[in-house]
Design an enzyme around this catalytic site. Sequence first.
Site, mmCIF file in Angstrom:
data_model
loop_
_atom_site.group_PDB
_atom_site.id
_atom_site.type_symbol
_atom_site.label_atom_id
_atom_site.label_comp_id
_atom_site.label_asym_id
_atom_site.label_seq_id
_atom_site.Cartn_x
_atom_site.Cartn_y
_atom_site.Cartn_z
ATOM 1 N N GLU A 150 0.841 -1.228 0.000
ATOM 2 C CA GLU A 150 0.000 0.000 0.000
ATOM 3 C C GLU A 150 0.864 1.261 0.000
ATOM 4 O O GLU A 150 0.499 2.271 0.588
ATOM 5 C CB GLU A 150 -0.960 0.028 1.204
ATOM 6 C CG GLU A 150 -1.932 -1.118 1.294
ATOM 7 C CD GLU A 150 -2.991 -1.119 0.196
ATOM 8 O OE1 GLU A 150 -3.053 -0.146 -0.579
ATOM 9 O OE2 GLU A 150 -3.714 -2.118 0.108
HETATM 10 C C1 LIG Z 1 3.574 -9.805 0.787
HETATM 11 C C2 LIG Z 1 3.269 -8.886 -0.335
HETATM 12 C C3 LIG Z 1 1.982 -8.834 -0.843
HETATM 13 C C4 LIG Z 1 1.691 -8.007 -1.921
HETATM 14 N N1 LIG Z 1 0.433 -8.027 -2.464
HETATM 15 C C5 LIG Z 1 0.181 -7.323 -3.589
HETATM 16 C C6 LIG Z 1 -1.081 -7.424 -4.259
HETATM 17 O O1 LIG Z 1 -1.983 -8.111 -3.792
HETATM 18 N N2 LIG Z 1 -1.258 -6.746 -5.413
HETATM 19 C C7 LIG Z 1 -0.282 -5.981 -5.959
HETATM 20 O O2 LIG Z 1 -0.516 -5.401 -7.008
HETATM 21 N N3 LIG Z 1 0.925 -5.846 -5.355
HETATM 22 C C8 LIG Z 1 1.180 -6.498 -4.187
HETATM 23 N N4 LIG Z 1 2.405 -6.407 -3.582
HETATM 24 C C9 LIG Z 1 3.434 -5.577 -4.200
HETATM 25 C C10 LIG Z 1 3.655 -4.289 -3.453
HETATM 26 O O3 LIG Z 1 2.569 -3.429 -3.644
HETATM 27 C C11 LIG Z 1 4.985 -3.701 -3.949
HETATM 28 O O4 LIG Z 1 6.001 -4.548 -3.449
HETATM 29 C C12 LIG Z 1 5.177 -2.275 -3.516
HETATM 30 O O5 LIG Z 1 4.298 -1.425 -4.184
HETATM 31 C C13 LIG Z 1 6.610 -1.803 -3.795
HETATM 32 O O6 LIG Z 1 6.979 -2.058 -5.113
HETATM 33 P P1 LIG Z 1 8.355 -2.832 -5.417
HETATM 34 O O7 LIG Z 1 8.393 -4.037 -4.556
HETATM 35 O O8 LIG Z 1 8.485 -3.011 -6.870
HETATM 36 O O9 LIG Z 1 9.465 -1.852 -4.869
HETATM 37 P P2 LIG Z 1 10.080 -0.593 -5.671
HETATM 38 O O10 LIG Z 1 8.991 0.266 -6.172
HETATM 39 O O11 LIG Z 1 11.097 -1.079 -6.626
HETATM 40 O O12 LIG Z 1 10.798 0.163 -4.471
HETATM 41 C C14 LIG Z 1 12.103 -0.210 -3.979
HETATM 42 C C15 LIG Z 1 12.546 0.882 -3.011
HETATM 43 O O13 LIG Z 1 12.685 2.115 -3.720
HETATM 44 C C16 LIG Z 1 11.888 3.131 -3.138
HETATM 45 N N5 LIG Z 1 11.356 3.973 -4.212
HETATM 46 C C17 LIG Z 1 10.637 3.587 -5.273
HETATM 47 N N6 LIG Z 1 10.321 4.659 -6.025
HETATM 48 C C18 LIG Z 1 10.852 5.737 -5.437
HETATM 49 C C19 LIG Z 1 10.871 7.148 -5.722
HETATM 50 N N7 LIG Z 1 10.232 7.650 -6.772
HETATM 51 N N8 LIG Z 1 11.517 7.956 -4.866
HETATM 52 C C20 LIG Z 1 12.128 7.468 -3.769
HETATM 53 N N9 LIG Z 1 12.141 6.159 -3.430
HETATM 54 C C21 LIG Z 1 11.516 5.299 -4.267
HETATM 55 C C22 LIG Z 1 10.812 2.417 -2.346
HETATM 56 O O14 LIG Z 1 10.353 3.216 -1.257
HETATM 57 C C23 LIG Z 1 11.534 1.151 -1.889
HETATM 58 O O15 LIG Z 1 12.232 1.414 -0.706
HETATM 59 C C24 LIG Z 1 2.702 -7.200 -2.474
HETATM 60 C C25 LIG Z 1 3.981 -7.217 -1.917
HETATM 61 C C26 LIG Z 1 4.267 -8.040 -0.868
HETATM 62 C C27 LIG Z 1 5.661 -8.046 -0.308
#
Ligand SMILES: Cc1cc2nc3c(=O)[nH]c(=O)nc-3n(C[C@H](O)[C@H](O)[C@H](O)COP(=O)(O)OP(=O)(O)OC[C@H]3O[C@@H](n4cnc5c(N)ncnc54)[C@H](O)[C@@H]3O)c2cc1C
Length: 617
Positions: free
Chosen positions: A440
């Site tokens: 979220e």
């Molecule tokens: C257990 C679990 C359940 C989940 N369930 C769902 C689901 O049901 N449906 C779904 O769609 N997704 C789901 N997710 C995915 C989740 O929403 C994403 O993991 C989350 O949005 C972060 O995206 P990412 O993992 O690609 O991290 P990234 O976006 O790659 O982020 C990596 C790091 O970079 C930082 N970052 C990214 N962009 C920026 C920026 N512009 N400026 C500064 N910092 C930045 C972030 O804060 C983070 O620390 C789930 C994840 C988990 C772990």
Amino acid sequence: MPNILADEKDVRFALFDVLKVQELSKTEAFASFTQDVMEMIIAEALKFAENVLFPLNLKGDKEGARFVDGRVFSTPGTAEAYRALADSGWLTARESEDLGGQGMPNVLNVIADELFLSSNFPLMTTAHVTHDGAKLIELFGTEEQKHLYMEKMYGGQWTGTMVLTESGAGSDLGAIQTKATRRGDGTYTISGSKLFITGGDSDVTENIVHLILARIEGDPPGTKGLSIFIVPKIIVNSDGSLSGVPNDIVCTRIEEKLGLHASPTCQMTFGENNDCIGYLLGKERAGINIMFGLINPSRLGIGAWGTGTASIAYLHALRYAKERIQGGALDNPRNRVAIINHPDIRRILLTMKAYTEGMRVFVYYLSYALDLSRVSSSAEERERWSGTVDLLIPVLKAYCSEKGFEMANLAVQIHGGYGLSAEYPVEQLMRDVRTATIVEGTTGIQGMDLVFRKLPMEGGAVFADFLAAMDDVAGKMAGRAGWQAYIDQFKRTKAGLAEMPAAFSRQTAEGNKAFPYLKANLFLEAFGDVIMGWFLLRSALVAEERLEALCREKGATDAASRDALTAGDMDAVFFQGKILTAKHFIGTMLPVTEGKLASIAWNDLSAWEIVERAFGG
Ligand SMILES: Cc1cc2nc3c(=O)[nH]c(=O)nc-3n(C[C@H](O)[C@H](O)[C@H](O)COP(=O)(O)OP(=O)(O)OC[C@H]3O[C@@H](n4cnc5c(N)ncnc54)[C@H](O)[C@@H]3O)c2cc1C
């Protein structure tokens, strides 16, 4: 024996003594939710969490969801628990009666969030996404879509998912590649790969309704070009029955992950055979607005999960600290004592109590604000509460999830080596709640939301007004014996916080574009600390007033009889605990917050100036 999920007395104190949420029953919308009714619902929720959800969660961590021959199998007992949740009305508690609900206020529903999400997140996350999916169909769907999908989702017959994330699109949803192609009959063919999808496949119910963000061919890049589609796992006939024909969806694996082992986090392929049928929800290119329409309640839920986890972790740590004999007493080292007698353990426990109870009031306050933004009598009041919700949501989501993890970590510490053993549940709590800081919107994303979107609301007036409202309690506490230094500390920290937006503007105007980005997270944390201080002070004021009344009632007029009362009477002990919890937080944590504010104000941009290669590696 007291339950080990939440201190019921504290829940009631926060709701009815500090926030006075029973006032809601004076409104037409919530007239039936009197204090008695609310207390009954809380007791029922606690029983369900204790008897059904928590035991299943402990089992689910050990057994986990399994992926066998392309199918997902949940921990035995999950489907039954989900049915029981639906049958007891929790899936639709907030909805109106015509949707099978009870019209429950958010502030009551959030107690179930606090208890249920922290007792069994794997099961409850399915309930949450299913509810939210049904809600979106209720708000934006056609009558036919409501009949075909929403009713069964609200009724607990089918589960739902929210399908956003892709390998190249996590926080940055604008990068979504999944495509939707018009089939010419009003439906679409969906094709693409998604990952991290909670409950993407499961055997909990006979069908799953996926809500997918995808881009219709030819639509612009970025979030503005996204649409949202209803994509059932099994195609549904026009009379609402299941056709038995599977949609072209494959779950390719489930993640091996740190915690939440019972929750299948799925990698999914849609349209491998070019035959995945999707039905547009709402208008084309309105996907992101539709999906994010429920973001405030969703983020509130995650904050409630962090808070509930802190509560369970605290109560387990407390019980352990009372039982574990180790080391000698401070004044008589030969006398072996339970570790709760050691000052350092008491410091950790009181810190845990302070965060748990402060966050609890914070979560209830914001849910109450959500209710008041709907039912307050004047438009001005409704607008004011709505502004408060928007301002505080990123703080609550990030702060309570981060602190929930920290508190679980402290519970492990109190258990010593046993804290790492699967014999005790605290290591599971710590692993499971780690996800709360990521889903979220990560903590980093919340910090940026706060600084760049929320602080500037109404030219900064929403933030300034919220801080000004905090003066009320400081004013009432002034002059009370033993409080002056604490009030001064609170006011000083709050005043320091109030200066930060100007520092952000100044630095930006001077060309230090990275400054607010570098400081956003620490600012969010400091804001959260001040909010904790405020709620703990408010709680302490009520506790002092109640304690004074109790002393009068019991004729405890001198210091000795007061001491005797606070040592023996359970209400007096509770109030005394509240007073010292507030003092501990303000006297121990807020000076550290002042340090955080000094760190923000200090124009150190090293993390931005350092060239990438200088990081080493
Ligand atoms: C257990 C679990 C359940 C989940 N369930 C769902 C689901 O049901 N449906 C779904 O769609 N997704 C789901 N997710 C995915 C989740 O929403 C994403 O993991 C989350 O949005 C972060 O995206 P990412 O993992 O690609 O991290 P990234 O976006 O790659 O982020 C990596 C790091 O970079 C930082 N970052 C990214 N962009 C920026 C920026 N512009 N400026 C500064 N910092 C930045 C972030 O804060 C983070 O620390 C789930 C994840 C988990 C772990």
